[in-house]
Design a protein around this motif. Structure first.
Motif, mmCIF file in Angstrom:
data_model
loop_
_atom_site.group_PDB
_atom_site.id
_atom_site.type_symbol
_atom_site.label_atom_id
_atom_site.label_comp_id
_atom_site.label_asym_id
_atom_site.label_seq_id
_atom_site.Cartn_x
_atom_site.Cartn_y
_atom_site.Cartn_z
ATOM 1 N N SER A 292 0.836 -1.206 0.000
ATOM 2 C CA SER A 292 0.000 0.000 0.000
ATOM 3 C C SER A 292 0.870 1.254 0.000
ATOM 4 O O SER A 292 0.557 2.245 -0.673
ATOM 5 C CB SER A 292 -0.926 -0.004 1.222
ATOM 6 N N ARG A 293 1.965 1.202 0.723
ATOM 7 C CA ARG A 293 2.899 2.340 0.731
ATOM 8 C C ARG A 293 3.540 2.518 -0.644
ATOM 9 O O ARG A 293 3.713 3.642 -1.129
ATOM 10 C CB ARG A 293 3.976 2.123 1.791
ATOM 11 N N VAL A 294 3.889 1.394 -1.290
ATOM 12 C CA VAL A 294 4.459 1.467 -2.641
ATOM 13 C C VAL A 294 3.447 2.070 -3.605
ATOM 14 O O VAL A 294 3.785 2.927 -4.429
ATOM 15 C CB VAL A 294 4.894 0.064 -3.118
ATOM 16 N N ALA A 295 2.184 1.621 -3.499
ATOM 17 C CA ALA A 295 1.142 2.146 -4.383
ATOM 18 C C ALA A 295 0.944 3.643 -4.171
ATOM 19 O O ALA A 295 0.795 4.413 -5.133
ATOM 20 C CB ALA A 295 -0.172 1.396 -4.136
ATOM 21 N N ARG A 296 0.958 4.079 -2.906
ATOM 22 C CA ARG A 296 0.808 5.509 -2.616
ATOM 23 C C ARG A 296 1.963 6.309 -3.220
ATOM 24 O O ARG A 296 1.767 7.388 -3.769
ATOM 25 C CB ARG A 296 0.732 5.726 -1.107
ATOM 26 N N LEU A 297 3.165 5.753 -3.117
ATOM 27 C CA LEU A 297 4.330 6.424 -3.695
ATOM 28 C C LEU A 297 4.182 6.563 -5.207
ATOM 29 O O LEU A 297 4.457 7.631 -5.775
ATOM 30 C CB LEU A 297 5.595 5.626 -3.360
ATOM 31 N N PHE A 298 3.742 5.505 -5.877
ATOM 32 C CA PHE A 298 3.577 5.554 -7.326
ATOM 33 C C PHE A 298 2.471 6.529 -7.735
ATOM 34 O O PHE A 298 2.591 7.227 -8.747
ATOM 35 C CB PHE A 298 3.256 4.154 -7.866
ATOM 36 N N ARG A 299 1.408 6.560 -6.942
ATOM 37 C CA ARG A 299 0.322 7.501 -7.274
ATOM 38 C C ARG A 299 0.780 8.941 -7.136
ATOM 39 O O ARG A 299 0.365 9.805 -7.910
ATOM 40 C CB ARG A 299 -0.882 7.234 -6.369
ATOM 41 N N ASP A 300 1.646 9.195 -6.150
ATOM 42 C CA ASP A 300 2.208 10.546 -6.011
ATOM 43 C C ASP A 300 3.045 10.926 -7.227
ATOM 44 O O ASP A 300 3.226 12.112 -7.517
ATOM 45 C CB ASP A 300 3.073 10.644 -4.746
ATOM 46 N N GLN A 301 3.558 9.915 -7.925
ATOM 47 C CA GLN A 301 4.343 10.143 -9.143
ATOM 48 C C GLN A 301 3.479 10.034 -10.403
ATOM 49 O O GLN A 301 3.997 9.860 -11.503
ATOM 50 C CB GLN A 301 5.488 9.128 -9.222
ATOM 51 N N GLN A 302 2.165 10.132 -10.220
ATOM 52 C CA GLN A 302 1.193 10.103 -11.321
ATOM 53 C C GLN A 302 1.170 8.758 -12.056
ATOM 54 O O GLN A 302 0.898 8.698 -13.254
ATOM 55 C CB GLN A 302 1.489 11.232 -12.326
ATOM 56 N N LYS A 303 1.457 7.669 -11.315
ATOM 57 C CA LYS A 303 1.349 6.335 -11.893
ATOM 58 C C LYS A 303 -0.034 5.772 -11.582
ATOM 59 O O LYS A 303 -0.557 5.946 -10.481
ATOM 60 C CB LYS A 303 2.427 5.405 -11.321
ATOM 61 N N ASP A 304 -0.608 5.075 -12.562
ATOM 62 C CA ASP A 304 -1.961 4.539 -12.405
ATOM 63 C C ASP A 304 -1.887 3.187 -11.702
ATOM 64 O O ASP A 304 -1.585 2.159 -12.325
ATOM 65 C CB ASP A 304 -2.620 4.395 -13.781
ATOM 66 N N ILE A 305 -2.131 3.180 -10.390
ATOM 67 C CA ILE A 305 -2.075 1.957 -9.589
ATOM 68 C C ILE A 305 -3.423 1.768 -8.892
ATOM 69 O O ILE A 305 -3.906 2.667 -8.196
ATOM 70 C CB ILE A 305 -0.951 2.030 -8.533
ATOM 71 N N ASN A 335 9.878 -7.055 -3.542
ATOM 72 C CA ASN A 335 10.426 -6.316 -4.687
ATOM 73 C C ASN A 335 10.148 -7.045 -5.997
ATOM 74 O O ASN A 335 9.829 -6.411 -7.016
ATOM 75 C CB ASN A 335 11.926 -6.108 -4.518
ATOM 76 N N GLU A 336 10.280 -8.364 -5.990
ATOM 77 C CA GLU A 336 10.007 -9.131 -7.208
ATOM 78 C C GLU A 336 8.537 -9.022 -7.602
ATOM 79 O O GLU A 336 8.197 -8.880 -8.783
ATOM 80 C CB GLU A 336 10.408 -10.588 -7.008
ATOM 81 N N ALA A 337 7.666 -9.077 -6.626
ATOM 82 C CA ALA A 337 6.235 -8.928 -6.912
ATOM 83 C C ALA A 337 5.930 -7.517 -7.412
ATOM 84 O O ALA A 337 5.128 -7.331 -8.336
ATOM 85 C CB ALA A 337 5.424 -9.238 -5.657
ATOM 86 N N THR A 338 6.561 -6.520 -6.806
ATOM 87 C CA THR A 338 6.368 -5.137 -7.243
ATOM 88 C C THR A 338 6.833 -4.953 -8.679
ATOM 89 O O THR A 338 6.161 -4.311 -9.497
ATOM 90 C CB THR A 338 7.147 -4.172 -6.326
ATOM 91 N N LEU A 339 7.995 -5.525 -9.004
ATOM 92 C CA LEU A 339 8.542 -5.403 -10.360
ATOM 93 C C LEU A 339 7.601 -6.018 -11.390
ATOM 94 O O LEU A 339 7.370 -5.445 -12.462
ATOM 95 C CB LEU A 339 9.912 -6.081 -10.413
ATOM 96 N N SER A 340 7.038 -7.152 -11.066
ATOM 97 C CA SER A 340 6.187 -7.865 -12.022
ATOM 98 C C SER A 340 4.818 -7.220 -12.191
ATOM 99 O O SER A 340 4.316 -7.095 -13.310
ATOM 100 C CB SER A 340 6.012 -9.324 -11.582
ATOM 101 N N VAL A 341 4.210 -6.806 -11.084
ATOM 102 C CA VAL A 341 2.808 -6.359 -11.128
ATOM 103 C C VAL A 341 2.684 -4.840 -11.236
ATOM 104 O O VAL A 341 1.945 -4.326 -12.084
ATOM 105 C CB VAL A 341 2.052 -6.873 -9.885
ATOM 106 N N LEU A 342 3.401 -4.126 -10.386
ATOM 107 C CA LEU A 342 3.226 -2.672 -10.335
ATOM 108 C C LEU A 342 4.131 -1.934 -11.312
ATOM 109 O O LEU A 342 3.796 -0.832 -11.757
ATOM 110 C CB LEU A 342 3.487 -2.148 -8.913
ATOM 111 N N CYS A 343 5.297 -2.514 -11.648
ATOM 112 C CA CYS A 343 6.259 -1.818 -12.509
ATOM 113 C C CYS A 343 6.246 -2.331 -13.940
ATOM 114 O O CYS A 343 7.004 -1.806 -14.778
ATOM 115 C CB CYS A 343 7.671 -1.955 -11.948
ATOM 116 N N ASN A 344 5.436 -3.367 -14.211
ATOM 117 C CA ASN A 344 5.379 -3.944 -15.555
ATOM 118 C C ASN A 344 6.758 -4.343 -16.071
ATOM 119 O O ASN A 344 7.069 -4.197 -17.256
ATOM 120 C CB ASN A 344 4.724 -2.962 -16.542
ATOM 121 N N GLY A 345 7.585 -4.826 -15.161
ATOM 122 C CA GLY A 345 8.906 -5.288 -15.558
ATOM 123 C C GLY A 345 9.951 -4.201 -15.720
ATOM 124 O O GLY A 345 11.097 -4.504 -16.059
ATOM 125 N N GLU A 346 9.627 -2.929 -15.460
ATOM 126 C CA GLU A 346 10.582 -1.826 -15.614
ATOM 127 C C GLU A 346 11.302 -1.606 -14.286
ATOM 128 O O GLU A 346 10.765 -0.996 -13.365
ATOM 129 C CB GLU A 346 9.855 -0.556 -16.041
#
Length: 748
Positions: A292-305, A335-346
């Motif tokens: 949830s903290r990672v998602a909040r961080l990405f949303r602050d960066q205008q990422k669609d999570i 981190n591996e789950a974040t990379l796969s799901v939230l970062c689309n492998g980037e």
């Protein structure tokens, strides 16, 4: 009477939790912690609201501040929790390590990179990694992790100890592991380590003599076997006898997670303090709160999570945990789950997570009334007054020097910069002589050492900076160095230091006969006169010196232009360029006349370097001292067939330095250049081509394009060759039109 030896890992949240639980269970009547005994007197601050970790104990030699060491603490540090328990329960707490008064004289610096036995790190988390001897002494966990097949000792410790529930079992396991490690490896046992452990045992015996019945000892895991086997007091006393001793002072300073993430003077850095804090505060989190903290961080960066992204990432991390047979999802799985799901492998987005969450830019707080050096007190007072807080992350400020507060901020930052305390860095629109400065500030806890060291010069920022700059001025032997100091002292508003610097500039300028050295410092001194207007500073302090130096330059420069090589001529040309700009800025009629006369002397001297003679002619044209037919004659003379082509080309390079606009607007000059080029023989033209290309490469793209178009038109600038156009005219037919033209003009 019971002695409880609790071997811990520095800054391990699981160790901190186990220590807290163990102390609450056995209820000791004294707590002994690995640390500098000189800091016992400042432990009273622990537990007060104003002292918020991360913080560090700074121990240093007052007479040699560069000899210093930090003892950082985070909220999840086992030592911090032990001290906090003692303070909250009103029981004594003491540090028991070898006093820094001895260690400063005995300390032997070691780094893993210098260890010849150290094995290279590998990326595969399951590959064996056996570190060298010095790493084992500093971090025995690394050896045990390597023996278990882990490249990352933090991950091994996390899985083996952080999630265990019974603290007694954990500490027993740590003691057994360290005992086996020390017996089996038979590592070299250096004297400093023997002294440290001897003093720890001595402190424990002292607590026993004072009739404490439940003694809790919190120490690094490596020292556990040495404290379980107390040995003979006589041997320890003999070992500690006659040690050298120095005076040591201690204080609390704010620390940052950035600094906690690597070894910083005491050798217990960790990779992920932000993650450790999360584990300390939310020990039962299955990954949902972290994601949830990672998602909040990405949303602050205008990422669609979305929430679905978070749920899917948590499920994936849980699946990875089960596949690997782990008790709980760790940072790697998350981190591996974040990379796969939230970062689309980037994986580039993982760097953002590392900076903001895994490491974090958190900085601690220290009460204002904690004893500290006077200079540090003054700095903090001004920071508070000017609303410039200490932050671990970058913070940008654009200062308008016409506003009182911004002007005071600028003065403080300039003074700290002159004290070599690099809190602020100037960039962007910080041009001298303007009303705007842009600074980027980032506080580093290491500045505490610099502040203590510079505190010898004064108790306030102004006093310390002024005395330090005066010292630099009196010891400097280079005119350029002193002028640079003067240039930076003006915006720092240090009148006493400026007076000393001005006198030193005057003395060094009078003693030097090097005209190039004088020309090098003139632009900086002229900039100081511009600061006089912006900062309401008396610029007349340097104007007399500048005038005298310019007069000396004008007298000596023509002779300096004679008989010099091409490289020296190029260097001198740049100095003349800057010198001319300085003269234009000053707008002093008398100095301008002197400079123009100097240019005349260079331009008319056949012995002067051709490049410098050409540039002097160009500057006279810019000053409108040479124009029309006189300028054409000078140009024609320099470019005549009697002048050797290489000399003519060098003259042309100097004349056209920086701009070819004159050739575009003055057809007479264009004709001279065109005809000179036209009469060159082919082999000579090929020899001069690199020099000519270098000359024209300094022009703008638009200038080069227009010059090319004009060259196609020949001398007249029209398409085709001028002589060819004249040959194609029908003279007989043209004469027939003359009477008609005369009649139209009314001429009879």
């Amino acid at each position: 009477m019971s002695i409880h030896i609790l071997g811990i890992r520095h800054h391990g949240p699981g160790s901190a939790r186990h220590v807290k639980e163990y102390l609450e269970k056995v209820k000791p009547d004294i707590v002994l912690v690995e640390g500098p005994p000189e800091a016992d007197n400042i432990l009273e601050w622990v537990g007060k609201e104003q002292l918020r970790p991360p913080v560090a104990i700074l121990a240093y030699q007052p007479d040699a501040p560069q000899k210093a060491v930090f003892y950082p603490f985070a909220e999840f540090s086992p030592e911090w929790q032990a001290i906090l328990y003692a303070r909250n329960n009103n029981i004594p707490v003491r540090f028991m390590d070898l006093p820094m008064a001895h260690q400063f004289e005995l300390k032997v610096q070691r780094t893993p990179a210098a260890d010849p036995d150290a094995a290279p790190s590998v990326n595969n988390s399951m590959a064996p990694y056996i570190p060298g001897a010095s790493i084992v002494r500093r971090n025995p966990v690394a050896y045990l992790a390597g023996a278990a097949g882990y490249a990352d000792e933090e991950k091994w410790w996390e899985h083996m100890f952080e999630y265990r529930q019974d603290p007694v079992d954990v500490f027993n396991a740590v003691a057994e592991g360290m005992q086996a490690l020390r017996q089996d490896l038979q590592l070299p046992y250096d004297r400093e380590e023997q002294l440290r452990e001897a003093h720890m045992r001595k402190t424990i015996r002292q607590a026993e003599r004072e009739m404490y019945t439940e003694i809790a000892v919190i120490c690094g895991a490596w020292h556990t076997p040495a404290l379980l086997n107390m040995g003979k007091a006589k041997d320890d006393n003999e070992l500690l006898k006659g040690l050298p001793k120095v005076k040591v002072a201690t204080t609390w300073i704010p620390w940052t997670y950035n600094r906690l993430s690597y070894s910083s003077g005491y050798g217990a850095g960790i990779n992920s303090p932000g993650w450790y804090e999360h584990n300390w505060r939310y020990p039962t989190d299955d990954g949902t709160r972290w994601m949830s903290r990672v998602a909040r961080l990405f949303r602050d960066q205008q990422k669609d999570i979305s929430v679905a992204h978070v749920m899917e990432a948590v499920r994936l991390s849980t699946a990875l945990t089960s596949l690997r047979g782990l008790p709980k999802a760790g940072l790697e799985e998350l981190n591996e789950a974040t990379l796969s799901v939230l970062c689309n492998g980037e994986d580039i987005l993982l760097q953002l997570i590392r900076d903001e969450l895994i490491v974090s830019d958190k900085i601690g707080e220290v009460p204002t009334d904690i004893p500290r050096p006077p200079l540090q007190t003054d700095i903090e007072k001004q920071q508070k007054k000017l609303r410039l807080p200490q932050t671990a992350d970058y913070k940008d400020y654009v200062l308008d020097l016409r506003k009182d507060t911004d002007l005071e901020r600028s003065i403080l930052l300039h003074r700290l910069e002159m004290l070599d305390i690099k809190w602020g860095h100037r960039y962007g629109p910080s041009g001298k002589g303007t009303f705007k400065e842009q600074w980027r500030l980032q506080w580093d806890p290491g500045f505490s050492i610099d502040i203590i060291e510079k505190g010898n010069w004064g108790n306030t920022v102004e006093e310390a900076t002024s005395k330090y700059v005066q010292h630099q001025a009196r010891t400097a032997t280079s005119l350029k160095e002193v002028c640079t100091l003067l240039e930076t002292a003006i915006p720092a508003e240090l009148p006493a230091a400026v007076a000393v610097l001005v006198q030193q500039v005057n003395n060094l300028a009078a003693a030097t006969g090097d005209v190039m050295q004088l020309m090098t410092v003139i632009p900086g001194l002229v900039q100081i006169s511009r600061y006089g207007n912006v900062r309401k500073t008396d610029a007349a302090l340097v104007e007399n010196i500048v005038a005298g130096m310019i007069t000396r330059i004008c007298i000596s420069l023509p002779a300096a232009c004679i008989g010099i090589a091409e490289d020296a001529a190029s260097e001198l040309l740049d100095l003349i360029y800057n010198m001319n700009d300085a003269i234009l800025i000053l707008q002093d009629d008398e100095l301008t006349k002197q400079w123009q006369q100097t240019l005349y002397n260079i331009a008319r001297n056949d012995s002067a370097a051709a490049m410098l003679s050409g540039y002097a002619t160009r500057l006279l044209a810019d000053h409108r001292q040479l124009s029309g037919n006189e300028l054409v004659r000078a140009f024609s003379y320099a470019m005549s067939s009697a002048t050797p082509p290489p000399i003519a080309a060098a003259w042309l390079e100097g004349f056209l330095k920086g701009s070819g606009t004159l050739l575009l607007v003055d057809n007479d000059l264009w004709t001279v250049v065109y005809n000179w080029m036209h009469q060159l023989e082919e082999n000579i033209f090929k020899q001069l081509l690199p020099l000519l290309r270098r000359t024209f490469s300094g022009f703008t793209k638009a200038e080069r394009r227009k010059l090319g178009e004009k060259a196609k038109g020949g001398v007249s600038g029209a398409p085709g060759n001028h002589h060819q156009m004249m040959e194609n005219i029908d003279t007989e037919r043209a004469l027939k039109g003359i009477p008609v033209v005369l009649q139209m003009l009314g001429v009879k």
